[in-house]
Design a protein around this motif. Sequence first.
Motif, PDB file in Angstrom:
ATOM      1  N   ASN A 125       0.611  -1.304  -0.011  1.00 11.92           N
ATOM      2  CA  ASN A 125      -0.121  -0.089  -0.185  1.00 11.92           C
ATOM      3  C   ASN A 125       0.760   1.262   0.072  1.00 11.92           C
ATOM      4  OD1 ASN A 125       0.760   0.403   2.779  1.00 11.92           O
ATOM      5  ND2 ASN A 125      -0.590  -1.101   3.362  1.00 11.92           N
ATOM      6  N   GLY A 126       0.172   2.287   0.030  1.00 11.87           N
ATOM      7  CA  GLY A 126       1.061   3.690   0.058  1.00 11.87           C
ATOM      8  C   GLY A 126       2.056   3.889   1.146  1.00 11.87           C
ATOM      9  N   ASN A 127       1.659   3.159   2.360  1.00 16.91           N
ATOM     10  CA  ASN A 127       2.723   3.385   3.452  1.00 16.91           C
ATOM     11  C   ASN A 127       3.912   2.609   2.954  1.00 16.91           C
ATOM     12  OD1 ASN A 127       0.896   4.822   5.004  1.00 16.91           O
ATOM     13  ND2 ASN A 127      -0.132   3.117   5.784  1.00 16.91           N
ATOM     14  N   ASP A 128       3.863   1.582   2.390  1.00 18.35           N
ATOM     15  CA  ASP A 128       4.878   0.705   2.057  1.00 18.35           C
ATOM     16  C   ASP A 128       5.854   1.328   1.044  1.00 18.35           C
ATOM     17  OD1 ASP A 128       4.409  -1.721   3.480  1.00 18.35           O
ATOM     18  OD2 ASP A 128       2.836  -2.085   1.861  1.00 18.35           O
ATOM     19  N   LEU A 129       5.153   2.184   0.159  1.00 14.93           N
ATOM     20  CA  LEU A 129       5.858   3.098  -0.877  1.00 14.93           C
ATOM     21  C   LEU A 129       6.523   4.373  -0.120  1.00 14.93           C
ATOM     22  CD1 LEU A 129       3.594   3.068  -3.948  1.00 14.93           C
ATOM     23  CD2 LEU A 129       5.548   1.786  -3.455  1.00 14.93           C
ATOM     24  N   LEU A 130       5.782   4.928   0.784  1.00 14.42           N
ATOM     25  CA  LEU A 130       6.380   6.001   1.724  1.00 14.42           C
ATOM     26  C   LEU A 130       7.658   5.847   2.149  1.00 14.42           C
ATOM     27  CD1 LEU A 130       5.217   9.015   2.116  1.00 14.42           C
ATOM     28  CD2 LEU A 130       4.240   8.111   4.291  1.00 14.42           C
ATOM     29  N   SER A 131       7.708   4.332   2.896  1.00 12.27           N
ATOM     30  CA  SER A 131       8.818   4.207   3.395  1.00 12.27           C
ATOM     31  C   SER A 131      10.033   3.682   2.452  1.00 12.27           C
ATOM     32  CB  SER A 131       8.561   2.801   4.285  1.00 12.27           C
ATOM     33  OG  SER A 131       8.365   1.609   3.263  1.00 12.27           O
ATOM     34  N   LEU A 132       9.784   3.683   1.100  1.00 10.81           N
ATOM     35  CA  LEU A 132      10.528   3.337   0.215  1.00 10.81           C
ATOM     36  C   LEU A 132      11.157   4.895  -0.402  1.00 10.81           C
ATOM     37  CD1 LEU A 132       9.435   0.409  -1.774  1.00 10.81           C
ATOM     38  CD2 LEU A 132      11.308   0.309  -0.111  1.00 10.81           C
ATOM     39  N   TYR A 169       7.552  -9.254  -4.367  1.00  3.86           N
ATOM     40  CA  TYR A 169       7.994  -8.811  -6.133  1.00  3.86           C
ATOM     41  C   TYR A 169       7.485  -7.589  -5.995  1.00  3.86           C
ATOM     42  CZ  TYR A 169       7.144  -8.697 -11.071  1.00  3.86           C
ATOM     43  OH  TYR A 169       7.062  -8.485 -12.435  1.00  3.86           O
ATOM     44  N   LEU A 170       6.366  -6.892  -5.685  1.00  4.46           N
ATOM     45  CA  LEU A 170       5.906  -5.602  -5.891  1.00  4.46           C
ATOM     46  C   LEU A 170       7.095  -4.739  -5.101  1.00  4.46           C
ATOM     47  CD1 LEU A 170       2.178  -6.161  -5.280  1.00  4.46           C
ATOM     48  CD2 LEU A 170       3.257  -6.013  -7.342  1.00  4.46           C
ATOM     49  N   LEU A 171       7.612  -5.050  -3.674  1.00  5.53           N
ATOM     50  CA  LEU A 171       8.281  -4.203  -3.323  1.00  5.53           C
ATOM     51  C   LEU A 171       9.776  -4.026  -4.029  1.00  5.53           C
ATOM     52  CD1 LEU A 171       7.946  -5.138   0.591  1.00  5.53           C
ATOM     53  CD2 LEU A 171       7.455  -2.968  -0.362  1.00  5.53           C
ATOM     54  N   SER A 172      10.164  -5.075  -4.912  1.00  2.00           N
ATOM     55  CA  SER A 172      11.491  -5.201  -5.568  1.00  2.00           C
ATOM     56  C   SER A 172      11.216  -4.452  -6.652  1.00  2.00           C
ATOM     57  CB  SER A 172      11.584  -6.654  -5.880  1.00  2.00           C
ATOM     58  OG  SER A 172      10.781  -7.174  -6.815  1.00  2.00           O
ATOM     59  N   LEU A 173      10.036  -4.590  -7.371  1.00  2.52           N
ATOM     60  CA  LEU A 173       9.840  -3.620  -8.380  1.00  2.52           C
ATOM     61  C   LEU A 173       9.846  -1.903  -7.941  1.00  2.52           C
ATOM     62  CD1 LEU A 173       6.789  -4.990 -10.472  1.00  2.52           C
ATOM     63  CD2 LEU A 173       9.067  -5.040 -11.163  1.00  2.52           C
ATOM     64  N   ALA A 174       9.320  -1.711  -6.909  1.00  3.58           N
ATOM     65  CA  ALA A 174       9.250  -0.448  -6.616  1.00  3.58           C
ATOM     66  C   ALA A 174      10.276   0.174  -6.022  1.00  3.58           C
ATOM     67  CB  ALA A 174       8.008  -0.387  -5.311  1.00  3.58           C
ATOM     68  N   ASN A 180      13.402  -0.869  -7.111  1.00  3.21           N
ATOM     69  CA  ASN A 180      14.217  -0.734  -8.404  1.00  3.21           C
ATOM     70  C   ASN A 180      13.980   0.686  -8.881  1.00  3.21           C
ATOM     71  OD1 ASN A 180      15.408  -3.354  -8.143  1.00  3.21           O
ATOM     72  ND2 ASN A 180      13.933  -4.109  -9.493  1.00  3.21           N
ATOM     73  N   LYS A 181      13.178   1.127  -8.727  1.00  5.42           N
ATOM     74  CA  LYS A 181      12.659   2.522  -9.487  1.00  5.42           C
ATOM     75  C   LYS A 181      13.247   3.829  -8.398  1.00  5.42           C
ATOM     76  CE  LYS A 181       8.495   1.806 -12.051  1.00  5.42           C
ATOM     77  NZ  LYS A 181       7.239   2.285 -12.505  1.00  5.42           N
TER      78      LYS A 181
END
Length: 443
Positions: free
Chosen positions: A397-404, A433-438, A440-441
Amino acid sequence: MLLPQDAKKLISLLRSCGYKAYAVGGCVRDFLMGTTPKDIDIATCALPEEMETVLKNTDIKYIETGIKHGTVTAIVNHTPYEITTFRSDGEYKDNRHPENVEFVKNIEDDLSRRDFTVNAMAYNDEEGLIDCFGGKEDLENRIIRCVGDPDTRFNEDALRIMRALRFSSVLGFDIEKRTAESIIKNRALLSNIAVERIYVELVKLLLGDNCEAVLLKYRDVIAEIIPELKPSFDCAQNSVWHIYDVYTHSVKSLAVSPKKDYIRLAMLLHDSGKPFVKKTDSNGIDHFKTHPAVSYDIAKKVLKRLRVSREIFDKVTLLVKIHDEHIYPDKRSIKMWLKVLGEDMTLDFIDVKIADMKTHNPDKVSDTCSTLRNIRTMCERIIADNEPYKLSQLKINGNDLLSLGYNGSEIKKELDYLLDKVIENEENNNREYLLSLAKNKTV
């Protein structure tokens, strides 16, 4: 007639106090047709103040809902019953409301002011059916006929024009010849009626089983309400794909669509732009490129004028706008539409396409219709199986991306990208898998 006990109680109460009283109008019609009426209206020779005295003396609650016109609403076991004094109407100056009413003593005089014979009957257990104008016979013969002179009835209240069409559509009745001729002749009177009232009758008409016949036979009346449809009358579609003119096709597709008000309005308007973009090539074949966009603009104009709700406006205009878009019999295509439209509107979109296609040339579209039905089944299965097609179904979710390190609009953009990856392959909906994709960016 098996009147509800509370209605019988009110009628008997008035009669025991020396007043005539009857169930009247639509409830009598419904009883004779074997259907359960929604409301029981009562007419009596008692004046409003006399009604109130009777009700007060028996501790029945009441509301003065239309005292000027002789109506008091009694509340019995939480159910409202309108009780109205027998009356005759004065002069109508606005084609809708009488300038004044005069209270009368005879039920016959009261019934004579009503719109159609099937609605001009009265009943109580003691006297049985009061039918001065042949309403029961017209019911048996499935006919809508004005009480008395049709021109007089429609000039009194022009909304009766729409009510006649609505009854014909909903009940499947024919409209008697003189009444039909008067409807056509007096259709311009509808301009004096509030659009909100016209819209209510129009929607009921569109939802009737007999709507196709009514919309085709009385298209000039419909054009009084929606003049934007008039160019589609007799607008030929010379193509191997079509067998009807634009208006006839629209009406027939409406008639085979689901009975939802917004879908039927969308079907009525979905091809309204065709006459304005029609091009005929050197072989005499007609083409209607860009018609959805023009139909969309017309639909917006029509719906604003009819003052529909925001929900109806949004649904109808969206379906008109996208009705010619493609959806394919594969999960990715279906899920992309589910992502954009949501579950209900995606199913509605498919239903619109099925109804539209069913009224093309059957020799050319039978396979397409079958494919669309399969697509609908696939869509229902995807929804039932909770296959991922929306952001809330992602394993991150968005919190995961925020932490990245993502922020602001980047989060929504990346989630949409990841959802597309999951739509392409359900197995991609894996947190690692989704975290790895995110990640990499962000590297």
